[in-house]
Design an enzyme around this catalytic site. Structure first.
Site, PDB file in Angstrom:
ATOM      1  N   GLN A 286       0.840  -1.209   0.000  1.00 12.73           N
ATOM      2  CA  GLN A 286       0.000   0.000   0.000  1.00 12.73           C
ATOM      3  C   GLN A 286       0.871   1.254   0.000  1.00 12.73           C
ATOM      4  O   GLN A 286       1.857   1.319   0.724  1.00 12.73           O
ATOM      5  CB  GLN A 286      -0.905   0.016   1.239  1.00 12.73           C
ATOM      6  CG  GLN A 286      -1.909  -1.136   1.281  1.00 12.73           C
ATOM      7  CD  GLN A 286      -3.167  -0.859   0.480  1.00 12.73           C
ATOM      8  OE1 GLN A 286      -3.324   0.192  -0.132  1.00 12.73           O
ATOM      9  NE2 GLN A 286      -4.070  -1.818   0.471  1.00 12.73           N
ATOM     10  N   TYR A 315      -6.203 -12.283  -1.993  1.00  8.72           N
ATOM     11  CA  TYR A 315      -5.458 -11.102  -2.473  1.00  8.72           C
ATOM     12  C   TYR A 315      -4.591 -10.551  -1.337  1.00  8.72           C
ATOM     13  O   TYR A 315      -4.663  -9.374  -1.002  1.00  8.72           O
ATOM     14  CB  TYR A 315      -6.411 -10.016  -2.966  1.00  8.72           C
ATOM     15  CG  TYR A 315      -7.434 -10.504  -3.955  1.00  8.72           C
ATOM     16  CD1 TYR A 315      -7.157 -10.473  -5.322  1.00  8.72           C
ATOM     17  CD2 TYR A 315      -8.665 -11.002  -3.522  1.00  8.72           C
ATOM     18  CE1 TYR A 315      -8.095 -10.932  -6.234  1.00  8.72           C
ATOM     19  CE2 TYR A 315      -9.606 -11.461  -4.427  1.00  8.72           C
ATOM     20  CZ  TYR A 315      -9.318 -11.422  -5.779  1.00  8.72           C
ATOM     21  OH  TYR A 315     -10.250 -11.874  -6.671  1.00  8.72           O
ATOM     22  N   ASP A 384      -9.432  -8.220  -0.787  1.00  7.68           N
ATOM     23  CA  ASP A 384      -8.854  -6.899  -1.087  1.00  7.68           C
ATOM     24  C   ASP A 384      -8.391  -6.921  -2.543  1.00  7.68           C
ATOM     25  O   ASP A 384      -7.203  -6.886  -2.822  1.00  7.68           O
ATOM     26  CB  ASP A 384      -7.669  -6.654  -0.129  1.00  7.68           C
ATOM     27  CG  ASP A 384      -7.070  -5.264  -0.276  1.00  7.68           C
ATOM     28  OD1 ASP A 384      -7.611  -4.444  -1.043  1.00  7.68           O
ATOM     29  OD2 ASP A 384      -6.043  -5.008   0.383  1.00  7.68           O
ATOM     30  N   CYS A 411     -10.963  -0.909  -3.706  1.00 11.68           N
ATOM     31  CA  CYS A 411     -10.350   0.316  -4.240  1.00 11.68           C
ATOM     32  C   CYS A 411     -11.141   0.814  -5.442  1.00 11.68           C
ATOM     33  O   CYS A 411     -10.687   1.697  -6.159  1.00 11.68           O
ATOM     34  CB  CYS A 411      -8.888   0.080  -4.594  1.00 11.68           C
ATOM     35  SG  CYS A 411      -8.648  -1.187  -5.830  1.00 11.68           S
TER      36      CYS A 411
HETATM   37  N1  SAH Z   1      -4.052  -7.018   0.852  1.00  7.21           N
HETATM   38  C1  SAH Z   1      -2.790  -6.630   0.293  1.00  7.21           C
HETATM   39  C2  SAH Z   1      -2.766  -6.545  -1.220  1.00  7.21           C
HETATM   40  C3  SAH Z   1      -3.903  -5.850  -1.893  1.00  7.21           C
HETATM   41  S1  SAH Z   1      -3.617  -5.364  -3.555  1.00  7.21           S
HETATM   42  C4  SAH Z   1      -2.354  -5.314   0.868  1.00  7.21           C
HETATM   43  O1  SAH Z   1      -3.161  -4.532   1.332  1.00  7.21           O
HETATM   44  O2  SAH Z   1      -1.151  -5.046   0.883  1.00  7.21           O
HETATM   45  C5  SAH Z   1      -4.258  -6.636  -4.505  1.00  7.21           C
HETATM   46  C6  SAH Z   1      -3.390  -7.856  -4.564  1.00  7.21           C
HETATM   47  O3  SAH Z   1      -4.085  -8.800  -5.403  1.00  7.21           O
HETATM   48  C7  SAH Z   1      -2.002  -7.709  -5.163  1.00  7.21           C
HETATM   49  O4  SAH Z   1      -1.073  -8.216  -4.248  1.00  7.21           O
HETATM   50  C8  SAH Z   1      -2.042  -8.565  -6.456  1.00  7.21           C
HETATM   51  O5  SAH Z   1      -0.829  -9.252  -6.670  1.00  7.21           O
HETATM   52  C9  SAH Z   1      -3.138  -9.545  -6.143  1.00  7.21           C
HETATM   53  N2  SAH Z   1      -3.905 -10.136  -7.252  1.00  7.21           N
HETATM   54  C10 SAH Z   1      -4.329  -9.578  -8.399  1.00  7.21           C
HETATM   55  N3  SAH Z   1      -5.110 -10.416  -9.078  1.00  7.21           N
HETATM   56  C11 SAH Z   1      -5.189 -11.554  -8.344  1.00  7.21           C
HETATM   57  C12 SAH Z   1      -5.863 -12.807  -8.503  1.00  7.21           C
HETATM   58  N4  SAH Z   1      -6.610 -13.054  -9.570  1.00  7.21           N
HETATM   59  N5  SAH Z   1      -5.724 -13.720  -7.540  1.00  7.21           N
HETATM   60  C13 SAH Z   1      -4.982 -13.483  -6.424  1.00  7.21           C
HETATM   61  N6  SAH Z   1      -4.323 -12.326  -6.225  1.00  7.21           N
HETATM   62  C14 SAH Z   1      -4.421 -11.380  -7.179  1.00  7.21           C
END
Ligand code: SAH
Length: 455
Positions: A286, A315, A384, A411
């Site tokens: 973030q 995620y 997320d 988001c």
């Molecule tokens: N919760 C974490 C990351 C949120 S951002 C934080 O707050 O730091 C969204 C995340 O989803 C990223 O890390 C990205 O790599 C991941 N992502 C994107 N598409 C995805 C999918 N289809 N399956 C799993 N993860 C995914």
């Protein structure tokens, strides 16, 4: 059927701004035909000139103001609008917060849902907050420049003060730029597909002050590489990691698949919620750490854990939310699609002596189906996702597992509205107000936490 637009290109007219789009543009309606106008705020009476007409909407430019909004911030630097760095900087901060709350409410109401949305949690100082910069590099008049693209183009506008970024990062970009100039390392040229440096990425720990410099290059090895690296960490004592990322493709995607550590460690560390996190170049982290702590605290509070629960963090990135929740749960499972993020997450679990967390590399939508098939019964599921929101299959498998609560960190309110409707069809309802948290002041991005409970 094409209806004739009531305005034509270059026409000048007087309008009153009725609304602000989710991209932060003013909207004026001429006989129900919407015109989008940059730098125009609701309530303002403006003389505009039409710049583009399409079948159902058009664009116009503000020429002069008859009345200005009481929420207008005067004397802003227009570079930040031209580049899209701060498209809302002309709107006073309290009005930005109200706008974000209103955005969520409006999108739900368009989907015929009346939801309760709390006031947006804002920042005391809504500038210089970003802990990460990713800037393009270009040759302009034979000299290497760093800055940002003019919106909707690849024309570089040189910049040294990025306004919403940690000033230590702005300073680092200038120092790296000067060293690249000194060693005569050329910028990449997208048109000829020649040259070397494509982008510079800088990340700085908000608490740790550890700094990572990532040089994104078309070549496997930089000219004068050793001297350059040596000079960068001498010029920037906070630097604990210098990484080369190789991207030899003709593409708009910033990073390539090869990353090599040229100096120090492949990660930097920072703390969040009292936990330590290692973050590598390609992992998501973030960008607004001060607000992230508020956002996560909210997600944790809303999860309502007592220490006996099984939790899924889909995620999960480098495991930030997972580890924060693990302190209050029996078992946490995390999944992310980026292998480097999961490697970081596993290291982070160890660093924080948390043994009740398991991380998996996969698409969240596929992993959820597997978890469901293997009989895992989560009490709480946290999601997320990126802007595109949740896959329908993920929502279906979540509902089949039947958690009491789903905490949705979003988001993008547009996909939130869509996904909430799907959860509702599967027996969930919104519990309590949706809470927006301002992660991106001066921009129209809207982040929020929604709790869904099983009926
Ligand atoms: N919760 C974490 C990351 C949120 S951002 C934080 O707050 O730091 C969204 C995340 O989803 C990223 O890390 C990205 O790599 C991941 N992502 C994107 N598409 C995805 C999918 N289809 N399956 C799993 N993860 C995914």
């Amino acid at each position: 059927m094409k209806t004739k637009a009531p305005v034509s290109k270059n026409e000048r007219l007087d309008v009153t701004i009725a609304d602000l789009t989710y991209q932060g543009m003013g909207v004026a309606k001429v006989d129900d035909f919407p015109l989008f106008i940059e730098n125009a705020l609701p309530g303002e009476e403006i003389t505009i000139q039409v710049t583009k007409v399409q079948s159902h909407y058009g664009f116009a430019r503000a020429i002069s103001w008859q009345t200005e909004s009481a929420d207008r911030v005067k004397d802003v630097d227009k570079t930040y609008r031209q580049t899209g760095i701060a498209p809302l900087q002309h709107l006073a901060y309290p009005a930005q917060l109200a706008f974000k709350q209103h955005q969520i409410k409006e999108l739900f109401s368009k989907a015929h849902q009346d939801v309760d949305v709390a006031e947006t949690l804002g920042m005391a100082n809504p500038t210089q907050y970003r802990n990460k910069a990713q800037v393009p590099v270009r040759m302009i008049k034979g000299q290497l420049e760093t800055g940002f693209y003019r919106q909707h183009s690849h024309e570089l506008i040189p910049l040294t003060d990025f306004y919403i970024q940690d000033p230590a990062i702005d300073d680092a970009i200038v120092k790296v730029r000067d060293l690249l100039r000194q060693f005569e390392i050329p910028a990449y040229n997208e048109i000829s597909d020649k040259g070397v440096i494509r982008n510079i990425m800088v990340r700085r720990g908000y608490y740790s002050h550890e700094m990572m410099i990532v040089l994104i290059s078309r070549q496997q090895k930089l000219p004068s590489q050793d001297q350059l690296v040596d000079q960068i960490h001498k010029a920037l004592p906070e630097v604990t990691s210098i990484v080369l990322n190789v991207n030899a493709k003709k593409t708009n995607v910033i990073m390539g698949n090869v990353t090599r550590t040229l100096y120090g460690k492949p990660t930097i560390e920072d703390t969040l919620m009292g936990l330590t996190f290692a973050i590598s170049a390609r992992s998501f982290y973030q960008v607004n750490p001060q607000q992230t702590e508020k956002l996560y605290q909210m997600a944790i509070d809303k999860a309502g854990l007592t220490g006996t629960e099984t939790v899924i963090d889909a995620y999960c990135g480098i495991g930030t939310i997972s580890l924060a929740l693990a302190k209050h749960a029996k078992q946490v499972y995390g999944v992310d699609i980026v292998p480097e993020a999961i490697e970081d997450a596993k290291v982070n679990a160890q660093k924080n002596h948390l043994t009740n967390v398991d991380f998996f590399v996969d698409k969240a939508e596929d992993q959820m189906i597997q978890w469901q098939a293997s009989g895992i019964k989560p009490d709480v599921v946290v999601v997320d996702p990126p802007r595109k929101g949740l896959a329908e299959t993920l929502i279906a498998s979540t509902a089949k597992m039947g958690p009491k609560k789903v905490v949705y960190v979003s988001c993008n309110p547009a996909t939130l509205v869509r996904d909430v409707a799907r959860f509702q069809e599967l027996g969930y309802e919104i519990d309590g107000p949706i809470q927006p948290v301002d992660q991106f002041p001066q921009t129209p991005h809207v982040e929020s936490v929604t709790v869904l409970v099983k009926k």
